[in-house]
Design a protein around this motif. Structure first.
Motif, PDB file in Angstrom:
ATOM      1  N   HIS A   1       2.066  -5.452  -5.590  1.00 43.62           N
ATOM      2  CA  HIS A   1       3.119  -5.733  -4.620  1.00 43.62           C
ATOM      3  C   HIS A   1       4.381  -6.202  -5.337  1.00 43.62           C
ATOM      4  O   HIS A   1       4.314  -6.791  -6.419  1.00 43.62           O
TER       5      HIS A   1
ATOM      6  N   HIS B   1       2.093  -8.372   4.257  1.00 44.28           N
ATOM      7  CA  HIS B   1       1.585  -7.023   3.971  1.00 44.28           C
ATOM      8  C   HIS B   1       0.249  -6.831   4.658  1.00 44.28           C
ATOM      9  O   HIS B   1      -0.448  -7.801   4.936  1.00 44.28           O
TER      10      HIS B   1
ATOM     11  N   HIS C   1       8.635  -3.164   1.174  1.00 42.70           N
ATOM     12  CA  HIS C   1       9.247  -1.867   0.829  1.00 42.70           C
ATOM     13  C   HIS C   1       9.124  -0.907   1.999  1.00 42.70           C
ATOM     14  O   HIS C   1       8.210  -1.049   2.831  1.00 42.70           O
TER      15      HIS C   1
ATOM     16  N   GLN D   1      -5.004  -3.704   3.052  1.00 43.02           N
ATOM     17  CA  GLN D   1      -5.321  -2.416   2.414  1.00 43.02           C
ATOM     18  C   GLN D   1      -6.731  -2.368   1.839  1.00 43.02           C
ATOM     19  O   GLN D   1      -7.064  -1.486   1.055  1.00 43.02           O
TER      20      GLN D   1
ATOM     21  N   ASP E   1       2.109   0.238   5.431  1.00 42.58           N
ATOM     22  CA  ASP E   1       2.166  -0.188   4.032  1.00 42.58           C
ATOM     23  C   ASP E   1       3.628  -0.420   3.644  1.00 42.58           C
ATOM     24  O   ASP E   1       4.405   0.539   3.533  1.00 42.58           O
ATOM     25  N   GLY E   2       4.007  -1.662   3.463  1.00 41.43           N
ATOM     26  CA  GLY E   2       5.392  -2.002   3.131  1.00 41.43           C
ATOM     27  C   GLY E   2       6.234  -2.189   4.371  1.00 41.43           C
ATOM     28  O   GLY E   2       6.883  -3.225   4.561  1.00 41.43           O
TER      29      GLY E   2
ATOM     30  N   GLU F   1       8.564   1.182  -4.429  1.00 42.64           N
ATOM     31  CA  GLU F   1       7.378   0.355  -4.667  1.00 42.64           C
ATOM     32  C   GLU F   1       6.185   1.228  -4.966  1.00 42.64           C
ATOM     33  O   GLU F   1       5.317   0.898  -5.769  1.00 42.64           O
ATOM     34  N   GLU F   2       6.123   2.392  -4.285  1.00 40.71           N
ATOM     35  CA  GLU F   2       4.919   3.228  -4.380  1.00 40.71           C
ATOM     36  C   GLU F   2       4.860   4.041  -5.670  1.00 40.71           C
ATOM     37  O   GLU F   2       3.920   4.800  -5.885  1.00 40.71           O
TER      38      GLU F   2
HETATM   39 MN    MN Z   1       2.756  -1.721  -0.109  1.00 39.22          MN
END
Ligand code: MN
Ligand code: GLV
Ligand code: MN
Length: 400
Positions: free
Chosen positions: A352, A182, A79, A185, A90-91, A121-122
């Motif tokens: 995800h 990805h 994303h 995280q 992130d994405g 996505e978030e």
């Molecule tokens: Mn993500």
């Protein structure tokens, strides 16, 4: 194994360019359907076209880059929307890694690879909204009624992209499988000094938006016994779920009240309304169910005791999802070849899009380390060598 030689400079250059949309400090502010998000998607569509892919925005703004031939092929991506305060990878990393592997494969005479950047996505509208709609987990008319924390509907938000979007969704049977790359995280790979994680399961998530409505009144003249204070209800709720959850959780279970808004939020006014989100995550569906009973039951009890009115909305439920054995094996042998003795199999504690795509086709994921385990934070980062290695693992797994 046939090889697909990726070009590290092109990968890193595109990642840096994507970072410029909504840039803030060292991170990005690019929530779904914001001007920065739409501009980033338009730039990505252009990069897809330059790579020989046909860019297609579906009705909710998911952006696909489709190879010319209509024969089924692998899909990869992630994303490009961000949290309200998001990191640059992130994405974004998964989208650009997929784009690089797709064009490198075309150059090397390898298999066609489709690319995707899912929308929201978030979770401006809950969690993984674009892939939930595409996968059929969330009907579009239901999605359209979802509201963000400012009360705007999904239908209103996606209208900002109406001029770009096709009338129909992309057919999932165009794809043979999905691999999402990805950043981890979390701290596991970084602390172990390892460079690749192959995901075995994505934990499940539930979340709810909750409103407690009481009575707004004067903070000096309203006796304590007469108050219907929405904030005190929220505090009692938070404390009660912490105590009830403690009886049933494991050390891997997590729960968060991450957004709170009080009305009118003034020091001399008894708060008349508290809006907040509560989300909980675990790898076991039964535990998620039991936690949901606690959340709903506690909210009802607290409101009854304090004469507050209760509203629950935007329920999200994504089940724990195992990754496909066949694709996982391809990622594992690619990791073993690219990062011998320096990779592991691991669960994903973050959510995800692959969890939704797994409803439609075989799906799998690989991780690269996050420095210090930091994400959903402007300072999120990953070593350049790890960014390159992750794309190489993806290329190898796709080349099989
Ligand atoms: Mn993500
Ligand atoms: C997705 O970003 C999540 O919150 O897990
Ligand atoms: Mn995220």
């Amino acid at each position: 194994m046939p090889s697909i030689p990726i070009k590290p400079d092109r990968l890193l250059g595109d990642l840096q360019h994507l970072r410029s949309f909504g840039a803030r400090e060292t991170g990005v502010v690019r929530p779904a359907y914001s001007k920065a998000d739409i501009a980033a998607r338009q730039w990505l569509a252009g990069r897809m076209a330059e790579a020989g892919l046909e860019p297609v925005f579906d009705p909710v703004g998911n952006l696909f880059g489709l190879p010319a031939a209509d024969t089924p092929c692998m899909l990869s991506g992630s994303h490009s929307d961000s949290q309200p305060e998001g990191g640059w990878l992130d994405g974004a990393y998964g989208v650009i890694a997929a784009l690089e592997v797709s064009r490198a494969s075309a150059e090397a005479g390898g298999p066609p690879v489709a690319v995707v950047s899912f929308q929201d996505e978030e979770g401006r509208f809950g969690a993984l909204t674009g892939s939930r709609v595409w996968s059929g987990a969330l009907p579009l008319d239901e999605a359209d009624r979802l509201t963000d924390l400012e009360g705007r509907t999904f239908a209103e938000a996606r209208a900002a992209m109406a001029g770009l979007c096709a009338a129909d969704f992309v057919r999932p049977d165009r794809f043979t499988g999905f691999i999402e790359t990805h950043i981890e995280q979390g701290p596991v790979l970084d602390e172990a000094g390892e460079s690749i994680g192959v995901v075995d399961v994505i934990v499940g998530i539930r979340s709810l938006q909750i409103r407690f409505t009481g009575h707004q009144n004067h903070a000096g003249t309203t006796p304590m016994a007469a108050r219907r204070d929405a904030f005190q209800g929220l505090v009692a709720f938070a404390d009660a779920i912490n105590r009830a959850f403690a009886e049933i959780v494991t050390p891997a279970t997590v729960w968060t009240i991450g957004h709170v808004a009080l009305q009118p939020n003034a020091s001399s006014i008894v708060p008349g309304q508290a809006d907040f989100t509560v989300q909980w995550r675990d790898g076991d569906k039964d535990r998620l169910d039991r936690m949901e009973e606690i959340v709903r039951g506690t909210a009802e009890r607290v409101c009854a005791e304090r004469t507050l009115h209760l509203d629950l909305s935007n329920h999200v439920a994504v089940p724990p999802t195992g990754m496909d054995d066949g694709l996982r094996a391809r990622l594992e042998s690619a990791a073993a070849e690219t990062a011998p003795d320096n990779w592991r199999v691991m669960p994903s504690g973050a959510l995800h899009d692959a969890a939704n795509v797994a409803r439609l086709m075989p799906a799998a994921m690989l991780f690269v380390p996050s420095i210090g385990g930091i994400s959903h934070n402007f300072s999120e980062d990953t070593d350049t060598d790890d960014l390159i290695r992750g794309a190489e693992v993806l290329a190898l797994a796709i080349a099989v």
